[in-house]
Write an enzyme that holds these catalytic residues in place. Structure first.
Site, PDB file in Angstrom:
ATOM      1  N   LYS A 142       0.864  -1.190   0.000  1.00 12.60           N
ATOM      2  CA  LYS A 142       0.000   0.000   0.000  1.00 12.60           C
ATOM      3  C   LYS A 142       0.900   1.238   0.000  1.00 12.60           C
ATOM      4  CE  LYS A 142      -1.650   2.921   2.725  1.00 12.60           C
ATOM      5  NZ  LYS A 142      -1.614   4.116   1.854  1.00 12.60           N
ATOM      6  N   GLU A 190      10.787  15.756  15.031  1.00 13.10           N
ATOM      7  CA  GLU A 190      11.195  15.523  13.646  1.00 13.10           C
ATOM      8  C   GLU A 190      10.427  16.484  12.736  1.00 13.10           C
ATOM      9  OE1 GLU A 190      10.015  11.803  11.698  1.00 13.10           O
ATOM     10  OE2 GLU A 190      12.016  11.716  10.817  1.00 13.10           O
TER      11      GLU A 190
HETATM   12  P1  ADP Z   1       3.283  10.714   7.308  1.00 14.34           P
HETATM   13  O1  ADP Z   1       4.700  10.405   6.961  1.00 14.34           O
HETATM   14  O2  ADP Z   1       2.512  11.332   6.198  1.00 14.34           O
HETATM   15  O3  ADP Z   1       3.046  11.303   8.660  1.00 14.34           O
HETATM   16  P2  ADP Z   1       2.191   8.137   8.061  1.00 14.34           P
HETATM   17  O4  ADP Z   1       3.167   7.555   8.960  1.00 14.34           O
HETATM   18  O5  ADP Z   1       0.839   8.415   8.624  1.00 14.34           O
HETATM   19  O6  ADP Z   1       2.669   9.363   7.300  1.00 14.34           O
HETATM   20  O7  ADP Z   1       2.020   7.276   6.771  1.00 14.34           O
HETATM   21  C1  ADP Z   1       2.873   6.285   6.252  1.00 14.34           C
HETATM   22  C2  ADP Z   1       2.014   5.249   5.554  1.00 14.34           C
HETATM   23  O8  ADP Z   1       1.102   4.719   6.516  1.00 14.34           O
HETATM   24  C3  ADP Z   1       1.136   5.783   4.411  1.00 14.34           C
HETATM   25  O9  ADP Z   1       1.072   4.801   3.390  1.00 14.34           O
HETATM   26  C4  ADP Z   1      -0.207   5.944   5.071  1.00 14.34           C
HETATM   27  O10 ADP Z   1      -1.284   5.873   4.170  1.00 14.34           O
HETATM   28  C5  ADP Z   1      -0.221   4.756   6.013  1.00 14.34           C
HETATM   29  N1  ADP Z   1      -1.161   4.884   7.127  1.00 14.34           N
HETATM   30  C6  ADP Z   1      -1.604   6.014   7.720  1.00 14.34           C
HETATM   31  N2  ADP Z   1      -2.489   5.722   8.702  1.00 14.34           N
HETATM   32  C7  ADP Z   1      -2.597   4.370   8.741  1.00 14.34           C
HETATM   33  C8  ADP Z   1      -3.367   3.452   9.519  1.00 14.34           C
HETATM   34  N3  ADP Z   1      -4.189   3.851  10.469  1.00 14.34           N
HETATM   35  N4  ADP Z   1      -3.222   2.140   9.272  1.00 14.34           N
HETATM   36  C9  ADP Z   1      -2.371   1.695   8.323  1.00 14.34           C
HETATM   37  N5  ADP Z   1      -1.643   2.504   7.532  1.00 14.34           N
HETATM   38  C10 ADP Z   1      -1.740   3.829   7.738  1.00 14.34           C
END
Ligand code: ADP
Length: 458
Positions: free
Chosen positions: A154, A355
């Protein structure tokens, strides 16, 4: 199915849209992955190795196309984007050697023989961030496929294009249909469905520490295996006895590469007080000399931030009264531009503790070696770091004392596909890359075979 607009970060123009999968698509993908995995695991090791080499060759043949996609979708400078496409080829080539080398052990026991097998887990879910879309996807899928698994990726909402293209190339190269699938979609829809799916045995997650904690908690519900690659606030420690010119000249590239959108960014520069002033004098021209601009230009070193939302987040760290020492340049006009920025804050400021994930660096003075190590370790993160010194013993002492997974001495290198990568503390769990990564996608099975003594006794 909904659609999601993709935006070129350098121009703010919409470049297309992508269909977002829903939770039901995860069920279908897992079912397809399970049957593909059975076919894949049933192939001879040499055949699996050959298909992975073919996949690597397909990526190499489409290097310029993949790089151009990353420039348009993520705003990466073209030179960097080419490096990323080549890195995917290298990662696949490296792990193509795995199927024929993934051996178990034979362990001495009484009454028979004991052997172990490295069994594939089955279906692996890889959830990737937007900062290095294709390289980070490959760190998950290459060793996972090599160990006999199927993979569902994903990608992050903003940057799915190169990952989608890689899965197409995999199938064209002869990997069984369904073995490597990409499900573009929202984290809270597709990502959540993956976390909850009983058919997925392991999640490889790269992203923020906040989301990583959630991933780990949800994985616990079904005791899913996890590898987490999370945030960082790494220190670049500059001792007075180092080659100060080189330390200053390279420091911008240790933090501003990929516009600072790098979990390994050395976003705190710790400088020994006796050379602090001299270092700042040398750092200024290095920072103002970073070539920020059009990512399609071969000479560009730093592009824009990935999105308007991210630009707003990074900007919130540099208010009008921020302690700015000096800044580089960035284009005006459309696109999500932010200039390289050097701050001299107090040690407790949030720019020192949080960060930022943008081209912002905090410079802090330290007194001696113990002080440097204490400041470097005064964070919940522990991903990478650099140590600049000409004293070999000090280099080793400090390398051992800094609580981080990836350190470099007199350089800022972090990632090589052949060496392990990952974080201490809240920077992550487990290691990616390096020779042992495929083992992280296997379960060890132990089999004891009784051997009779030849006289009818068991
Ligand atoms: P950012 O670096 O934008 O803060 P995240 O750590 O939230 O991002 O996102 C990293 C990945 O995790 C992306 O592919 C995002 O879509 C996915 N993601 C965000 N929320 C969830 C969730 N609740 N469960 C699983 N995957 C998630």
């Amino acid at each position: 199915m909904t659609t999601f607009e993709l935006v070129n970060p350098a121009t703010a123009e919409v470049i297309g849209e992508v269909d977002h999968s829903d939770a039901a698509a995860v069920d279908d993908a897992v079912a397809a992955a399970q049957s593909a995995q059975r076919v894949w695991a049933g192939l001879a090791p040499a055949a699996r190795a050959g298909r992975l080499r073919d996949f690597a060759a397909a990526v190499a043949a489409h290097r310029d196309e993949l790089a151009a996609l990353e420039v348009a979708n993520s705003g990466h400078p073209i030179g960097q984007a080419r490096w990323e496409a080549d890195h995917v080829t290298d990662v696949l080539t490296y792990y193509a050697a795995t199927p024929e080398r993934l051996s178990g052990k034979q362990i001495p026991v009484t009454g028979g023989i004991d052997i172990t097998f490295c069994e594939p887990i089955g279906v692996i879910g890889v959830i990737t961030p937007w900062n290095f879309p294709m390289t980070i996807a490959s760190w998950g899928f290459a060793p996972a496929l090599a160990a006999g698994n199927a993979v569902i990726v994903k990608p992050a909402e903003w940057t799915p294009l190169t990952t989608i293209r890689l899965a197409e190339l995999a199938e064209q190269a002869g990997l069984p249909p369904g073995l490597l699938q990409v499900l573009p979609g929202r984290g809270d829809v597709v990502g959540e469905a993956m976390l909850g799916h009983r058919g997925i045995g392991k999640i490889v997650f790269t992203g923020s520490t906040t989301t990583g904690r959630h991933v780990m908690a949800r994985a616990a519900e079904s005791v899913k295996r996890v590898t987490l690659e999370l945030g960082g606030k790494s220190a670049n420690i500059v001792f007075a006895d180092c080659d100060l010119e080189r330390a200053a000249a390279t420091a911008p590239y240790g933090v501003f590469d990929n516009a600072g959108q790098d979990c390994c960014a050395r976003s705190r520069i710790l400088v020994q007080r006796s050379v602090h002033e001299k270092f700042m004098e040398l750092l200024e021209p290095a920072v103002t000399g970073v070539r920020v601009g059009d990512p399609t230009d071969e000479n560009t070193e730093m592009g824009p931030l990935v999105s308007r939302a991210h630009l707003e987040k990074v900007s919130s760290y540099v208010s009008d009264d921020a302690p700015v020492a000096f800044r580089g340049t960035a284009p005006d006009g459309p696109g999500f531009w932010f200039p390289p920025t050097v701050l001299t804050p107090q040690p407790t400021d949030r720019v020192v503790t949080e960060e930022i994930f943008g081209p912002v660096v905090a410079v802090l003075p330290f007194d001696d070696e113990a002080d440097a190590v204490a400041i470097a370790n005064a964070t919940d993160y522990g991903l990478s770091g650099s140590i600049w010194t000409d004293d070999l013993s000090r280099a080793l002492r400090v390398s051992r004392a800094v609580a981080a997974g990836n350190l470099s001495v007199n350089s800022h290198s972090s990632v090589r596909y052949s060496t392990p990568f990952g974080g201490f503390k809240q920077s992550g769990l487990g290691r990616e890359l390096g020779p042992d990564a495929p083992l992280g996608f296997t379960e060890t099975k132990n089999v004891f075979i009784a051997v009779s003594d030849g006289e009818g006794k068991p």
